[in-house]
Every structure is written in structure tokens, then in C-alpha cells.
Design a protein around this motif. Structure first.
Motif, PDB file in Angstrom:
ATOM      1  N   ALA A   1      -8.172   6.230  20.665  1.00  0.00           N
ATOM      2  CA  ALA A   1      -9.273   7.386  20.165  1.00  0.00           C
ATOM      3  C   ALA A   1     -10.243   6.569  19.247  1.00  0.00           C
ATOM      4  N   GLY A   2     -10.184   5.262  18.897  1.00  0.00           N
ATOM      5  CA  GLY A   2     -11.171   4.580  18.137  1.00  0.00           C
ATOM      6  C   GLY A   2     -11.198   4.568  16.767  1.00  0.00           C
ATOM      7  N   VAL A   3      -9.955   5.008  16.374  1.00  0.00           N
ATOM      8  CA  VAL A   3      -9.562   5.182  14.880  1.00  0.00           C
ATOM      9  C   VAL A   3      -9.150   3.833  14.226  1.00  0.00           C
ATOM     10  N   ILE A   4      -9.600   3.722  13.001  1.00  0.00           N
ATOM     11  CA  ILE A   4      -9.082   2.453  12.223  1.00  0.00           C
ATOM     12  C   ILE A   4      -7.855   2.769  11.494  1.00  0.00           C
ATOM     13  N   ARG A   5      -6.688   2.115  11.608  1.00  0.00           N
ATOM     14  CA  ARG A   5      -5.684   2.529  11.006  1.00  0.00           C
ATOM     15  C   ARG A   5      -5.430   1.629   9.997  1.00  0.00           C
ATOM     16  N   ALA A   6      -5.270   2.239   8.742  1.00  0.00           N
ATOM     17  CA  ALA A   6      -5.116   1.421   7.565  1.00  0.00           C
ATOM     18  C   ALA A   6      -3.493   1.387   7.245  1.00  0.00           C
ATOM     19  N   PRO A   7      -2.956   0.015   6.742  1.00  0.00           N
ATOM     20  CA  PRO A   7      -1.485  -0.328   6.637  1.00  0.00           C
ATOM     21  C   PRO A   7      -1.113   0.444   5.407  1.00  0.00           C
ATOM     22  N   GLY A   8      -1.963   1.058   4.256  1.00  0.00           N
ATOM     23  CA  GLY A   8      -1.291   1.343   3.085  1.00  0.00           C
ATOM     24  C   GLY A   8      -2.317   2.277   2.429  1.00  0.00           C
ATOM     25  N   LEU A   9      -2.457   2.875   1.181  1.00  0.00           N
ATOM     26  CA  LEU A   9      -3.083   3.611   0.628  1.00  0.00           C
ATOM     27  C   LEU A   9      -4.284   3.065   0.116  1.00  0.00           C
ATOM     28  N   ASN A  10      -3.884   1.720  -0.649  1.00  0.00           N
ATOM     29  CA  ASN A  10      -5.217   1.125  -1.386  1.00  0.00           C
ATOM     30  C   ASN A  10      -6.010   0.416   0.042  1.00  0.00           C
ATOM     31  N   GLU A  11      -5.622   0.154   0.910  1.00  0.00           N
ATOM     32  CA  GLU A  11      -6.427  -0.328   2.288  1.00  0.00           C
ATOM     33  C   GLU A  11      -7.063   0.805   2.879  1.00  0.00           C
ATOM     34  N   MET A  12      -6.754   1.853   2.631  1.00  0.00           N
ATOM     35  CA  MET A  12      -7.476   3.103   3.460  1.00  0.00           C
ATOM     36  C   MET A  12      -8.698   3.473   2.326  1.00  0.00           C
ATOM     37  N   LEU A  13      -8.429   3.282   1.040  1.00  0.00           N
ATOM     38  CA  LEU A  13      -9.528   3.563   0.243  1.00  0.00           C
ATOM     39  C   LEU A  13     -10.673   2.438   0.147  1.00  0.00           C
ATOM     40  N   GLU A  14     -10.059   1.315   0.254  1.00  0.00           N
ATOM     41  CA  GLU A  14     -10.833   0.299   0.156  1.00  0.00           C
ATOM     42  C   GLU A  14     -11.932   0.165   1.566  1.00  0.00           C
ATOM     43  N   TYR A  15     -11.321   0.480   2.385  1.00  0.00           N
ATOM     44  CA  TYR A  15     -12.090   0.690   3.793  1.00  0.00           C
ATOM     45  C   TYR A  15     -13.078   1.720   3.892  1.00  0.00           C
ATOM     46  N   ALA A  16     -12.687   2.766   3.144  1.00  0.00           N
ATOM     47  CA  ALA A  16     -13.710   3.891   3.168  1.00  0.00           C
ATOM     48  C   ALA A  16     -14.779   3.406   1.945  1.00  0.00           C
ATOM     49  N   ARG A  17     -14.469   2.647   1.058  1.00  0.00           N
ATOM     50  CA  ARG A  17     -15.520   2.390   0.187  1.00  0.00           C
ATOM     51  C   ARG A  17     -16.419   1.217   0.748  1.00  0.00           C
ATOM     52  N   ALA A  18     -15.705   0.453   1.384  1.00  0.00           N
ATOM     53  CA  ALA A  18     -16.723  -0.608   2.034  1.00  0.00           C
ATOM     54  C   ALA A  18     -17.360  -0.417   3.085  1.00  0.00           C
ATOM     55  N   LEU A  19     -16.776   0.116   4.191  1.00  0.00           N
ATOM     56  CA  LEU A  19     -17.483   0.325   5.364  1.00  0.00           C
ATOM     57  C   LEU A  19     -18.837   0.857   5.181  1.00  0.00           C
ATOM     58  N   PRO A  20     -19.272   1.838   4.877  1.00  0.00           N
ATOM     59  CA  PRO A  20     -20.618   2.311   4.645  1.00  0.00           C
ATOM     60  C   PRO A  20     -21.509   1.555   4.167  1.00  0.00           C
ATOM     61  N   THR A  21     -21.036   0.574   3.195  1.00  0.00           N
ATOM     62  CA  THR A  21     -22.164  -0.394   2.659  1.00  0.00           C
ATOM     63  C   THR A  21     -22.474  -1.602   3.586  1.00  0.00           C
TER      64      THR A  21
END
Length: 711
Positions: free
Chosen positions: A520-540
Motif C-alpha cells: 500500500a506504499g506505507v512506511i512501517r516503523a519498527p518502534g514508537l520512537n522510530e515512528m515519531l522520528e520519521y514523522a518529525r524528519a521526513l517533512p523536512t
């Protein structure tokens, strides 16, 4: 070929008419023939003479298999013999199979013995279908025979699968190289295998009552692919229907929820410490500019606003009703909300299915559906939508506006999201609790955030999906232009239900989720911190324009670790051409190292960092930079951070947009430098070589699935 659907329907109806949920092997062959799924020539015999005659006419050697609707696992029953190459062996084989079947299941109905053409050697693979509780019909592919049970090297896609998706399955198993031919072996016919996968997936899409299919083994060779054994099970129950809403219907409701002009707080209170008071205060103190109507039959005024005995007494329209009353009072109040024609109810209270009262939750859902009220929750902390200064929650308002929308199924995870956002000053468009997901769920939120101009990235914590296919449909649309990050909790196997077939036994929840979320094109994060860091970093980060990644580091050790991290995250280190290598060598000391990583060594002044970074930014053959900084007196952390921000800003002014991530090693000053860099749109992390590479890898995964990278 055009499938013979009438043939398949006749076979299924005949089995149903006899009360069976398993098809015999000959019935399975008829279904395969109807869809052009290649199987060997065969016949059915009910005596030794018929068996020998059929085998000789077909051509020796042959395979014999017991035919019984009561014996599903033929091998376990001693009901399969292979390689019978003479009339005498066939005659003895018939008698042996019948005797073994009688001993295994004395009461089993035996229809005869299947005589099957012996297939030439080839690579054994499995193609199968299972009915997943989340995603429905799922097609599986992997190594066949005994190997599939031992290695579990298998991959999954939603059915029906396209030809391209079927081809991708061949490359998605760990043993993909075997299919391409190794050590002089012939490669398999990829198109023939993909065609078989596609046909099987179309079969179950056309006939969803086929609950499980195993083609195992399938013999694949250069000449083609043929299924040696077919096993098909039928559903024995009626599937639960999930209400479906159109894209427009979802958006209409979500617009009212996220951009309300008037909110009613059912259970509003003047008493500090009450949830009804916290929600009122947060709406007011958070700056929400719409109308706020407190509902409380025992008060005339709450938080300076006129209170109403019932929502029916509120003048004008209400877009959202936020419930802060005990669970047992919700049904009656929801009836009034429905009578008022409020489109959305936000159910904060707990005390429903999560605490052992599913009947109360079912009652609330029935009321909502009957009266046309969509439900968010219950058992949630509420929701934020910062572009409207909307804080409909008992937490505190959040005022750092940005492009990240975050959702969580768990209240505790929601608090972690809120704390992380505050600590890192992450710009947020929304934070939404989903709780029990009695109605509104992730696909509704995806539909809204996908078209929301205030949202550039969506990150979701989930424990399950109520309607996996609806989620996939929404995610496929959204992920083409915005990253969708998912943290899926609960990596458990399906258990005994799945163990009914090879395919089902392989379909652990996590593996199915992993493959289909990727589909489906989703990026799967292995853990909570990774999910939050991906969310913080990817838009920048700018989207990379190619796969060439270059590491520039001031420490050889960090260069090695950064290289390892690139391998772990699917990044390609550029093979630096000679002219570019020579250009870098002009700036680094003789005892440094060019190539990739480029080690400028730790004692170099700021000018060396700046020159090599500028070269990495300016050369169009380099598509992304990973920087490893080592704290030295010669180039202090903030000096490095300032020169990097300046270099990137000047490159962007000239139209050069490349992702740059940074790993900083040193004393505590590198923490300030990291914050400064992140504040200027450059993801940077102290004390780790893994995180910066992981967020870059996540950006690359999204760019690939969105079709934004060549190839």
C-alpha cells in the motif's frame, strides 16, 4: 483465456449441497482448469485394473493419490505414492493407498484413487490463498514442498494481484536468487509463475467463498509452471459485513469534525479535575474561535458560557458533540444528539468493549448508525486540530503548528506522542485518539489528511485494522503524495485458525501486515520512537532524485557504522567515480580517505567540512548526504552546525535540493547543535549513527513506493 465461472460455480454448489467444506483433488483440478491454472493430466480409478489401465494410457511413471472428502492431508494418511514406473508397481500402489487410508480414517468416504501424470523436475514453490481476518483474501508465494514449512520464506499480497504485483512477489522472498538460476541451474519462467499467481488471485476474488487454496508443490522450470497438488477449502460461515462509505461521505463528516463551527460538550462541568471541565477549559484556552455549548442539566453557566439542559435546547446547528459523561449515560444522550442531527460524536468515556462491556458499545454503535451519527472512540483522550486552534481533549492545548498528523489507538501512546511533540517542538497539524474504533478509524482519517493542505505527513499507531482493505485503498491514494508511517503493535501469530493449511500456517499477523502495508506504499516503523522520528524528519527532507548516497565523516569509526546502517536501511552507497574522487582529495589531508565513506579526519578546520559538504551538494551525481561529525576544538559543534545550515541554505537558493542527515558524536554541546540543525530543517541526532540513516532510509522507501525515483 476467459475463466469458466459457471464450471466453478457448479463444483462449489455440488460440494455445498453435500454439506462439505473441502473439495476433492479432482474437483480442485476442474476449478484450476476453469481458470487456466496448469495441472498435470489425471484420471480417477476405483479398481486395480482401472488404475493400471489409466496409468499405462497416460504414460508411466505416475503418481497415485487417495480421493476422499474426509481426508484433507493425503500425505499424512499414506495416501500419496510417487514415481510408479511399471504396471505391477501401479497395481501394488493402489492396494497400498486404499489400505493406508482405511487404517488412517476407517469411516472416511473413499471415492477412488487419482492417477496423475508424473511431472518433470523443477523448482518447487507454493502458491496459496488464505482468508485473513483483517485483509480478507490474501495470496501467498514462497518456496514449496518441505522447505516452505521449515524456512517459511513466503510473501503476501492482497487478492486480486496484478501481473506486476505477482512478479514483485518472486523478488520478495529471501530465496529469490534460486528462481533466477544459481550455480548453472536454469532460471524459472517468471512470467508463467506470475501468471499462475494472478489467476489464482482472480479466482478467489471472483469466488470469495473459497477460503483457502494450496497449490503445493508447484513445479517451476524454464518451460513453465504446473501445480502438482491442489487443495481447496470453502468458508463455513457468513462473513461479517462492514459498513462502507464513499470518499465524499467520509470527507463531509471529517470536515465537520476537524473544522467545526459549533461544538457541544455533553457533561461539561465547572468542577476542576472533571473531564468535562478540562475539555471546556482546553477549548477556550486553546483559542478555538467557534461556538462552545456546555450541556449539563444541573448548571446555568459553565466556564462563562450559557449551559443547556439538553443538546436539543441549543439554538442552531452543532457540528460535534464531545461526550464526557459516564459510559452508562451515553446511549440516552446519543439519541438526543442524533435527534439534533449532529454528524459526529466524540466519545471520551471508557467502560465499553475495552473493559468487558461489548454490549454497551454495540448499543451505542446501533444508535449512531440508525440516526446517522459517526462516532470517534470511545475510550479516547480526544483530538487536536491545530490549524483551527481546536483542542477537544482533557490533555493540554498544543500550539506548535506544522504539517504532521499523528493518530493513536492507545491513550498511553497518545500521551507519548504529545510529550515527544512538545519536547522536540515538532510542528503538528493534528493529534487524534481512536480508542476502540467503534466507527471512525484510520481509513477515515487518512481520507481527510490526504487532502488536507495543512498536513504533509501522517503517522499512525495501531493495534489492529477494522477494515484492512479500506485502509489499503486509502493508503494507496495518500502515499502517492504524502508519507504514511505506521507503527503496528502486536506481532503475534494467528494461531490454530491459520494452521488448517500450509498457506494459513505461514500467514502470521505480522508477516501479512508487513507485506500488505508495503504493497500500500506505507512506511512501517519498527518502534514508537522510530515512528515519531520519521514523522518529525521526513517533512523536512527534500525528496531524493536518485539512489547515490555519500557519507562524509570526521571519524573513520563512525564512517563504518554509518555504512552498516545504510545496508540495514536499503540505501546504496555511491561508487564514487575517479574525477569526483580527485575533487574530494583536494580538500582532505593525505592521511584521510576518499572513496565512500569520505574520511576528512578529526583534526580538520571548518573550511574542510564546508568545502567537502559543498562539493557533495553541488555534484548532481550525488543524491543524498550523510554527515558524521566528531566533536573537536578545531571545529566546535555549533561552528559545524552553522556552516552546514549556511551551505544547505545557499544550495537551496540555487535550486539544489538534496536530503542531508547528520550524526554527531561528542560532549553535550552536540545536543544543542543537533537541535539547531533540526530547527533549520536538517535531521540531526547526537550519540547515534543509526537514527539519521534510518530516517533517510524511510524517506527513500516512501520515494520509491510513490514512484518518485528513477526505476
Amino acid at each position: 483465456m476467459v475463466p469458466d465461472r459457471d464450471m466453478v460455480r457448479a463444483v462449489i454448489d455440488a460440494a455445498r449441497g453435500q454439506g462439505r467444506t473441502a473439495l476433492t483433488a479432482p474437483e480442485g483440478k476442474r476449478i484450476c482448469d476453469a481458470y487456466g491454472i496448469a495441472t498435470p493430466a489425471e484420471g480417477i480409478a476405483t479398481s486395480t485394473d482401472e488404475t493400471v489401465s489409466c496409468a499405462v494410457e497416460m504414460g508411466l511413471p505416475v503418481v497415485l493419490k487417495i480421493v476422499s472428502p474426509d481426508i484433507l492431508h493425503k500425505t499424512e494418511a499414506g495416501g500419496v505414492l510417487v514415481g510408479l514406473d511399471s504396471p505391477q508397481a501401479v497395481q501394488a500402489g493402489y492396494e497400498q493407498i486404499i489400505a493406508s487410508a482405511r487404517a488412517y480414517a476407517p469411516d472416511a468416504r473413499i471415492d477412488g484413487v487419482q492417477v496423475q501424470q508424473m511431472l518433470p523436475p523443477g523448482q518447487e514453490v507454493i502458491i496459496g490463498v488464505t482468508t485473513d481476518p483483517t485483509f480478507g483474501k490474501v495470496i501467498a508465494f514462497g518456496l514449496g514442498g518441505v522447505l516452505v514449512e521449515v524456512l517459511k520464506d513466503v510473501t503476501f499480497r492482497l487478492a486480486p494481484a496484478s501481473h506486476d504485483e505477482a512478479l514483485s512477489m518472486l523478488d520478495d522472498i529471501a530465496a529469490a536468487e534460486i528462481l533466477r538460476g544459481v550455480r548453472g541451474a536454469d532460471p524459472v519462467n517468471r512470467d508463467a509463475l506470475a501468471d499462475m499467481i494472478q489467476r489464482v488471485s482472480e479466482l478467489v476474488a471472483d469466488f470469495p467463498e473459497l477460503s483457502e487454496i494450496d497449490l503445493n508443490p508447484v513445479f517451476a522450470s524454464r518451460r513453465g509452471a504446473m501445480a502438482a497438488d491442489v487443495r481447496i477449502l470453502l468458508d463455513d460461515g457468513v462473513p461479517v459485513e462492514i459498513p462502507q462509505y464513499t470518499h465524499e461521505e467520509i470527507l463531509t463528516v471529517m470536515e465537520r469534525l476537524m473544522k467545526p463551527r459549533a461544538i457541544a460538550v455533553v457533561g461539561a462541568s465547572n468542577e476542576s479535575g472533571k473531564i468535562g471541565n478540562s475539555v471546556m477549559r482546553n477549548l477556550i484556552d486553546g483559542g478555538y474561535a467557534g461556538e462552545i455549548h456546555p450541556i449539563n442539566p444541573k448548571a446555568d453557566e459553565i466556564c462563562g458560557r450559557k449551559a443547556y439542559r439538553s443538546i436539543l435546547d441549543v439554538p442552531g446547528d452543532v457540528d460535534v458533540a464531545v461526550f464526557t459523561i459516564p459510559a452508562k449515560l451515553v446511549p440516552a444522550a446519543l439519541e438526543e444528539v442524533g435527534e439534533k442531527r449532529v454528524p459526529v460524536a466524540v466519545l471520551i468515556p471508557s467502560g465499553f468493549a475495552e473493559s468487558g462491556d461489548p454490549e454497551l458499545q454495540d448499543q451505542v454503535v446501533e444508535i449512531g448508525r440508525r440516526l446517522g451519527v459517526r462516532l470517534l472512540g470511545p475510550n479516547i483522550y480526544g483530538y487536536y486540530y491545530t490549524p483551527r486552534d481546536l483542542c477537544a481533549t482533557f490533555c493540554t492545548p498544543y500550539d506548535v503548528k506544522g504539517g504532521v498528523a499523528l493518530t493513536s489507538q492507545s491513550g498511553g501512546i497518545g500521551m507519548a506522542i504529545l510529550g515527544f511533540s512538545r519536547t522536540t517542538k515538532m510542528g503538528v497539524s493534528a493529534i487524534v485518539g481512536l480508542g476502540n474504533k467503534s466507527d471512525l478509524d484510520e481509513d477515515d482519517l487518512l481520507t481527510f489528511f490526504g487532502q488536507d493542505d495543512n498536513t504533509q505527513c501522517i503517522a499512525m499507531h495501531l493495534e489492529d485494522l477494522k477494515d484492512g482493505r479500506a485502509f489499503v485503498r486509502a493508503a494507496r491514494q495518500v502515499s502517492r503524495h504524502k508519507p504514511v508511517i505506521v507503527l503496528k503493535a502486536g506481532r503475534t501469530a494467528m494461531g490454530a485458525r491459520a494452521a488448517r493449511s500450509h498457506t494459513g500456517a505461514l500467514a502470521g499477523d505480522d508477516k501479512v501486515y508487513d507485506d500488505i502495508l508495503r504493497q500500500a506504499g506505507v512506511i512501517r516503523a519498527p518502534g514508537l520512537n522510530e515512528m515519531l522520528e520519521y514523522a518529525r524528519a521526513l517533512p523536512t527532507m527534500p525528496t531524493p532524485k536518485g539512489e547515490n548516497v555519500v557519507i562524509i565523516t570526521g571519524a573513520g569509526g563512525s564512517g563504518v557504522l554509518l555504512s552498516d546502517a545504510c545496508g540495514d536501511n536499503g540505501l546504496s552507497l555511491m561508487d564514487v567515480p575517479q574525477d569526483l574522487d580527485a575533487a574530494f582529495r583536494k580538500y582532505i589531508p593525505p592521511f584521510g580517505a576518499s572513496g565512500n565513506p569520505i574520511d576528512i579526519t578529526g583534526g580538520e578546520p571548518p573550511s574542510t567540512y564546508e568545502a567537502t559538504i559543498r562539493l557533495g551538494l553541488e555534484d548532481p551525481r550525488i543524491h543524498a548526504l550523510i554527515l558524521g561529525y566528531w566533536h573537536t576544538i578545531v571545529t566546535p559543534p555549533m561552528v559545524f552546525a552553522a556552516l552546514l545550515v549556511r551551505s544547505v541554505a545557499e544550495a537551496r537558493e540555487r535550486g539544489i535540493h538534496k536530503p542531508v542527515v547528520v550524526s554527531l558524536a561528542g560532549d553535550t554541546e552536540v545536543e544543542r547543535a543537533s537541535d539547531y540543525l533540526f530547527g533549520h530543517g536538517i535531521p540531526a541526532y547526537p550519540y547515534t549513527t543509526e537514527k539519521p540513516v534510518a530516517v533517510l532510509g524511510a524517506k527513500y522507501r516512501w520515494a520509491r513506493t510513490a514512484g518518485l525515483l528513477p526505476g
